[in-house]
Design a protein around this motif. Structure first.
Motif, PDB file in Angstrom:
ATOM      1  N   ALA A   1       1.600   6.745   0.568  1.00 40.00           N
ATOM      2  CA  ALA A   1       2.147   6.055  -0.593  1.00 40.00           C
ATOM      3  C   ALA A   1       1.118   5.214  -1.330  1.00 40.00           C
ATOM      4  CB  ALA A   1       3.325   5.169  -0.181  1.00 40.00           C
ATOM      5  N   PHE A   2      -0.020   4.899  -0.685  1.00 40.78           N
ATOM      6  CA  PHE A   2      -0.955   3.994  -1.356  1.00 40.78           C
ATOM      7  C   PHE A   2      -2.433   4.361  -1.236  1.00 40.78           C
ATOM      8  CE2 PHE A   2       0.321   2.007   2.736  1.00 40.78           C
ATOM      9  CZ  PHE A   2      -0.902   2.006   3.405  1.00 40.78           C
ATOM     10  N   THR A   3      -2.800   5.326  -0.422  1.00 40.56           N
ATOM     11  CA  THR A   3      -4.212   5.726  -0.332  1.00 40.56           C
ATOM     12  C   THR A   3      -4.444   6.924  -1.247  1.00 40.56           C
ATOM     13  OG1 THR A   3      -4.354   4.936   1.951  1.00 40.56           O
ATOM     14  CG2 THR A   3      -6.079   6.436   1.181  1.00 40.56           C
ATOM     15  N   VAL A   4      -5.161   6.662  -2.321  1.00 37.07           N
ATOM     16  CA  VAL A   4      -5.363   7.676  -3.344  1.00 37.07           C
ATOM     17  C   VAL A   4      -6.129   8.866  -2.765  1.00 37.07           C
ATOM     18  CG1 VAL A   4      -6.372   8.160  -5.613  1.00 37.07           C
ATOM     19  CG2 VAL A   4      -5.315   5.926  -5.142  1.00 37.07           C
ATOM     20  N   PHE A   5      -5.688  10.066  -3.091  1.00 35.98           N
ATOM     21  CA  PHE A   5      -6.255  11.345  -2.669  1.00 35.98           C
ATOM     22  C   PHE A   5      -6.038  11.637  -1.188  1.00 35.98           C
ATOM     23  CE2 PHE A   5      -9.034  10.468  -6.426  1.00 35.98           C
ATOM     24  CZ  PHE A   5      -8.540  11.484  -7.210  1.00 35.98           C
ATOM     25  N   LEU A   6      -5.297  10.798  -0.500  1.00 39.91           N
ATOM     26  CA  LEU A   6      -4.960  11.118   0.891  1.00 39.91           C
ATOM     27  C   LEU A   6      -3.682  11.933   0.903  1.00 39.91           C
ATOM     28  CD1 LEU A   6      -5.442  10.778   3.950  1.00 39.91           C
ATOM     29  CD2 LEU A   6      -3.992   8.725   3.830  1.00 39.91           C
ATOM     30  N   GLY A   7      -3.724  13.056   1.544  1.00 36.19           N
ATOM     31  CA  GLY A   7      -2.548  13.912   1.658  1.00 36.19           C
ATOM     32  C   GLY A   7      -2.748  14.885   2.794  1.00 36.19           C
TER      33      GLY A   7
ATOM     34  N   LYS B   1      -3.834  17.427  -3.384  1.00 35.05           N
ATOM     35  CA  LYS B   1      -4.728  16.293  -3.627  1.00 35.05           C
ATOM     36  C   LYS B   1      -4.118  14.927  -3.323  1.00 35.05           C
ATOM     37  CE  LYS B   1      -7.599  18.557  -7.109  1.00 35.05           C
ATOM     38  NZ  LYS B   1      -8.156  18.498  -8.475  1.00 35.05           N
ATOM     39  N   GLY B   2      -2.908  14.860  -2.819  1.00 33.65           N
ATOM     40  CA  GLY B   2      -2.330  13.594  -2.411  1.00 33.65           C
ATOM     41  C   GLY B   2      -2.235  12.563  -3.521  1.00 33.65           C
ATOM     42  N   ARG B   3      -1.883  12.996  -4.730  1.00 37.39           N
ATOM     43  CA  ARG B   3      -1.877  12.073  -5.862  1.00 37.39           C
ATOM     44  C   ARG B   3      -0.494  11.724  -6.375  1.00 37.39           C
ATOM     45  NH1 ARG B   3      -5.864  14.690 -10.192  1.00 37.39           N
ATOM     46  NH2 ARG B   3      -4.611  13.312 -11.505  1.00 37.39           N
ATOM     47  N   GLY B   4       0.454  12.647  -6.277  1.00 36.86           N
ATOM     48  CA  GLY B   4       1.712  12.512  -6.991  1.00 36.86           C
ATOM     49  C   GLY B   4       2.444  11.205  -6.779  1.00 36.86           C
ATOM     50  N   LEU B   5       2.725  10.856  -5.504  1.00 36.14           N
ATOM     51  CA  LEU B   5       3.479   9.631  -5.212  1.00 36.14           C
ATOM     52  C   LEU B   5       2.721   8.402  -5.678  1.00 36.14           C
ATOM     53  CD1 LEU B   5       5.856   8.180  -3.961  1.00 36.14           C
ATOM     54  CD2 LEU B   5       4.753   8.393  -1.715  1.00 36.14           C
ATOM     55  N   LYS B   6       1.414   8.369  -5.450  1.00 33.84           N
ATOM     56  CA  LYS B   6       0.620   7.212  -5.880  1.00 33.84           C
ATOM     57  C   LYS B   6       0.625   7.055  -7.395  1.00 33.84           C
ATOM     58  CE  LYS B   6      -1.630   9.035  -2.803  1.00 33.84           C
ATOM     59  NZ  LYS B   6      -1.348   9.965  -1.690  1.00 33.84           N
ATOM     60  N   GLU B   7       0.627   8.165  -8.118  1.00 38.09           N
ATOM     61  CA  GLU B   7       0.630   8.097  -9.580  1.00 38.09           C
ATOM     62  C   GLU B   7       1.935   7.499 -10.092  1.00 38.09           C
ATOM     63  OE1 GLU B   7      -0.152  12.126 -10.539  1.00 38.09           O
ATOM     64  OE2 GLU B   7      -2.321  11.902 -10.476  1.00 38.09           O
ATOM     65  N   MET B   8       3.048   7.875  -9.490  1.00 37.38           N
ATOM     66  CA  MET B   8       4.334   7.315  -9.914  1.00 37.38           C
ATOM     67  C   MET B   8       4.393   5.810  -9.670  1.00 37.38           C
ATOM     68  SD  MET B   8       7.126  10.201  -8.805  1.00 37.38           S
ATOM     69  CE  MET B   8       6.452  10.493  -7.175  1.00 37.38           C
ATOM     70  N   ILE B   9       3.926   5.396  -8.504  1.00 38.43           N
ATOM     71  CA  ILE B   9       3.937   3.962  -8.182  1.00 38.43           C
ATOM     72  C   ILE B   9       3.015   3.197  -9.127  1.00 38.43           C
ATOM     73  CG2 ILE B   9       3.347   2.272  -6.403  1.00 38.43           C
ATOM     74  CD1 ILE B   9       4.196   4.402  -4.326  1.00 38.43           C
ATOM     75  N   ALA B  10       1.817   3.753  -9.385  1.00 39.18           N
ATOM     76  CA  ALA B  10       0.845   3.076 -10.245  1.00 39.18           C
ATOM     77  C   ALA B  10       1.354   2.927 -11.668  1.00 39.18           C
ATOM     78  CB  ALA B  10      -0.474   3.842 -10.237  1.00 39.18           C
ATOM     79  N   ALA B  11       2.211   3.840 -12.119  1.00 44.34           N
ATOM     80  CA  ALA B  11       2.722   3.787 -13.487  1.00 44.34           C
ATOM     81  C   ALA B  11       3.876   2.806 -13.639  1.00 44.34           C
ATOM     82  CB  ALA B  11       3.167   5.187 -13.920  1.00 44.34           C
ATOM     83  N   SER B  12       4.281   2.151 -12.548  1.00 41.54           N
ATOM     84  CA  SER B  12       5.429   1.247 -12.570  1.00 41.54           C
ATOM     85  C   SER B  12       4.981  -0.210 -12.556  1.00 41.54           C
ATOM     86  CB  SER B  12       6.327   1.517 -11.354  1.00 41.54           C
ATOM     87  OG  SER B  12       6.690   2.886 -11.287  1.00 41.54           O
ATOM     88  N   ASP B  13       5.900  -1.115 -12.950  1.00 49.09           N
ATOM     89  CA  ASP B  13       5.638  -2.556 -12.849  1.00 49.09           C
ATOM     90  C   ASP B  13       5.797  -3.010 -11.397  1.00 49.09           C
ATOM     91  OD1 ASP B  13       5.192  -2.755 -15.606  1.00 49.09           O
ATOM     92  OD2 ASP B  13       7.342  -2.882 -15.984  1.00 49.09           O
ATOM     93  N   ARG B  14       6.741  -2.449 -10.713  1.00 49.25           N
ATOM     94  CA  ARG B  14       6.891  -2.640  -9.276  1.00 49.25           C
ATOM     95  C   ARG B  14       7.651  -1.437  -8.733  1.00 49.25           C
ATOM     96  NH1 ARG B  14      11.847  -5.011  -7.742  1.00 49.25           N
ATOM     97  NH2 ARG B  14      13.161  -5.572  -9.524  1.00 49.25           N
TER      98      ARG B  14
END
Length: 481
Positions: A72-78, A90-103
């Protein structure tokens, strides 16, 4: 500077602000699509998406939930080893959604990961199956509408229920499935992407009313395309960095496989699209597919345009001349292997030119006089007259006369219906006027028709005003009768 596990110094650091800005700019529908991808990969049977003004919620019932908190928080880890039939990469999808949010909150089996202004926290929960992802961010009505439009294109795996804002997404009507299509794909081996060619199934669907046909990867829409159907490839597609478009060579190869497989079954409308022309320009089709295209798209007795004069003669002989010179050269060259050219058609119908010049002598003097008189009155200049005999293989290739505009000579076929003994016979006069109207061109176009009508009217007026104009050329029997 800390050391990585492999002993190499950690050379880079991630700018969270830059990461957030990059993902915040992505369309909402593409971000949520990443969550569907993860849920389908984890064998969820039910996935619910709710898009509201201040919150996006995606919940699934996947048996295992989130395997590791770091996902959920280590970029490119999958996952390091996944087959081509696995959607994630590439282990990006979940992290990208979280990063695009305010919380955000990631509620999974036994724990909830919280991302807020104070940092990242983990707390216990009682969830026993699946994951619920809550993304808190303000979105506009337009953003949500566009996201719903994209997400409702999704084709869920068999047996999986997908709900968008409470409405079940149902798959479109299936058209066909093609097995063992050799296409490039992506596999992950020890964390490294490798591009390989692999046979896979490709499913085609009829777009629902109002839908734009899309290219799909394992049920998830990737991008609109110009084929007539939704095309769902059942393995990873080599995608651009933002995962919103496939590579052009890949799309052309896919279109060629579809055309080669389905051409005999497709309608004229389906075969008339620009996608078929593009395939013809880049690939050599098999005999059956190319034959089906020609049979359904081109008219019966089609021949390829060569030039105005030959084209017009081909039309006279019953051919349908098609001008495909605007097509890409490679496509045209391929069609030339199965469609006859206008000049070849004319030669086949008429046979090699075998004109025999004839000198009819005194019996043709009246006809020559009529031609010269009419040409001078109608065109302002005299034309010459020649006589010939032409042998033809096919009766439809027969000609009464023809006009050589370069030499200004009207050539009369002695085997035709021109009456040398009675040049004022109506049919003969009609043939003469017809050929004189070709003074400005060989084609039977609207300009020709206009000239012919003008000559006919002018000739009639001459006869009214000067009734003795053609009298010397009438046959003796007509003059005494």
């Amino acid at each position: 500077m800390s050391q990585a596990r492999n002993g190499r110094s950690e050379w880079f650091e991630l700018s969270e602000e830059g990461w957030r800005r990059s993902n915040r700019a992505r369309p909402l529908g593409q971000l949520v699509r990443e969550a569907l991808q993860n849920a389908f990969d984890q064998r969820a049977r039910r996935v619910k998406v709710r898009l509201e003004e201040d919150e996006v919620r995606i919940e699934d019932d996947a048996p295992a939930g989130l395997a590791r908190d770091e996902f959920a928080f280590t970029v490119f880890l999958g996952e390091k080893d996944t087959p081509p039939t696995w959607r994630g990469r590439k282990g990006r999808g979940l992290k990208e959604m979280i990063a695009a949010s305010d919380r955000a909150e990631v509620e999974t089996v036994g724990r909830t990961l919280v991302f807020d202004d104070t940092g990242r926290h983990v707390k216990a929960n009682t969830r026993r199956v699946g994951t619920c992802l809550r993304l808190f961010r303000r979105t506009s009505v337009r953003e949500r509408d566009e996201a719903v439009e994209l997400l409702r294109l999704t084709i869920p795996p068999p047996g999986v229920e997908l709900l968008i804002n409470g409405r079940t997404v149902r798959p479109p009507r299936a058209k066909d499935s093609l097995e063992d299509c050799p296409l490039e794909t992506v596999e992950l081996h020890r964390g490294v992407e490798r591009y390989v060619e692999r046979g896979t199934r490709v499913d085609l669907y009829h777009p629902r009313p109002g839908e734009t046909p899309h290219l799909y990867e394992l049920g998830l829409p990737v991008e609109p395309h110009h084929l007539p159907w939704h095309v769902d490839v059942q393995q990873r597609i080599p995608l651009a960095a933002e995962r919103d478009a496939a590579r052009d060579p890949y799309k052309r190869t896919l279109a060629a496989i579809i055309l080669e497989s389905l051409a005999p079954e497709l309608s004229r409308q389906e075969l008339s699209g620009a996608w078929v022309t593009e395939v013809l320009a880049h690939f050599t089709l098999g005999e059956e597919a190319l034959g089906a295209y020609v049979e359904k798209v081109l008219p019966a007795r089609a021949v390829l345009s060569v030039g105005p004069r030959v084209d017009d003669r081909a039309r006279q002989l019953g051919a349908k001349v098609v001008d495909l010179r605007g097509m890409p050269q490679a496509a045209l060259e391929q069609l030339e292997t199965v469609v006859e050219a206008a000049d070849a058609y004319v030669e086949r119908m008429e046979g090699p030119p075998r004109d025999v010049v004839v000198q009819p002598g005194a019996k043709a003097e009246r006809l020559v006089g009529v031609v010269r008189c009419l040409s001078k009155e109608l065109t302002g200049r005299e034309v010459g007259v020649e006589f010939f005999e032409r042998k033809v293989r096919d009766p439809s290739a027969h000609v009464e006369a023809e006009y050589d505009s370069e030499r200004r000579v009207l050539r009369v076929n002695m085997k035709g219906r021109v009456r040398l003994d009675d040049p004022l016979e109506p049919r003969t006069l009609g043939i003469i006027l017809h050929e004189l109207a070709h003074e400005a061109g060989d084609e039977h176009d609207f300009a020709f028709i206009d000239r012919l009508e003008g000559y006919a009217g002018k000739a009639l007026r001459c006869l009214v005003d000067r009734p003795d104009l053609l009298a010397p050329y009438a046959s003796p029997r007509k003059r005494t009768g």
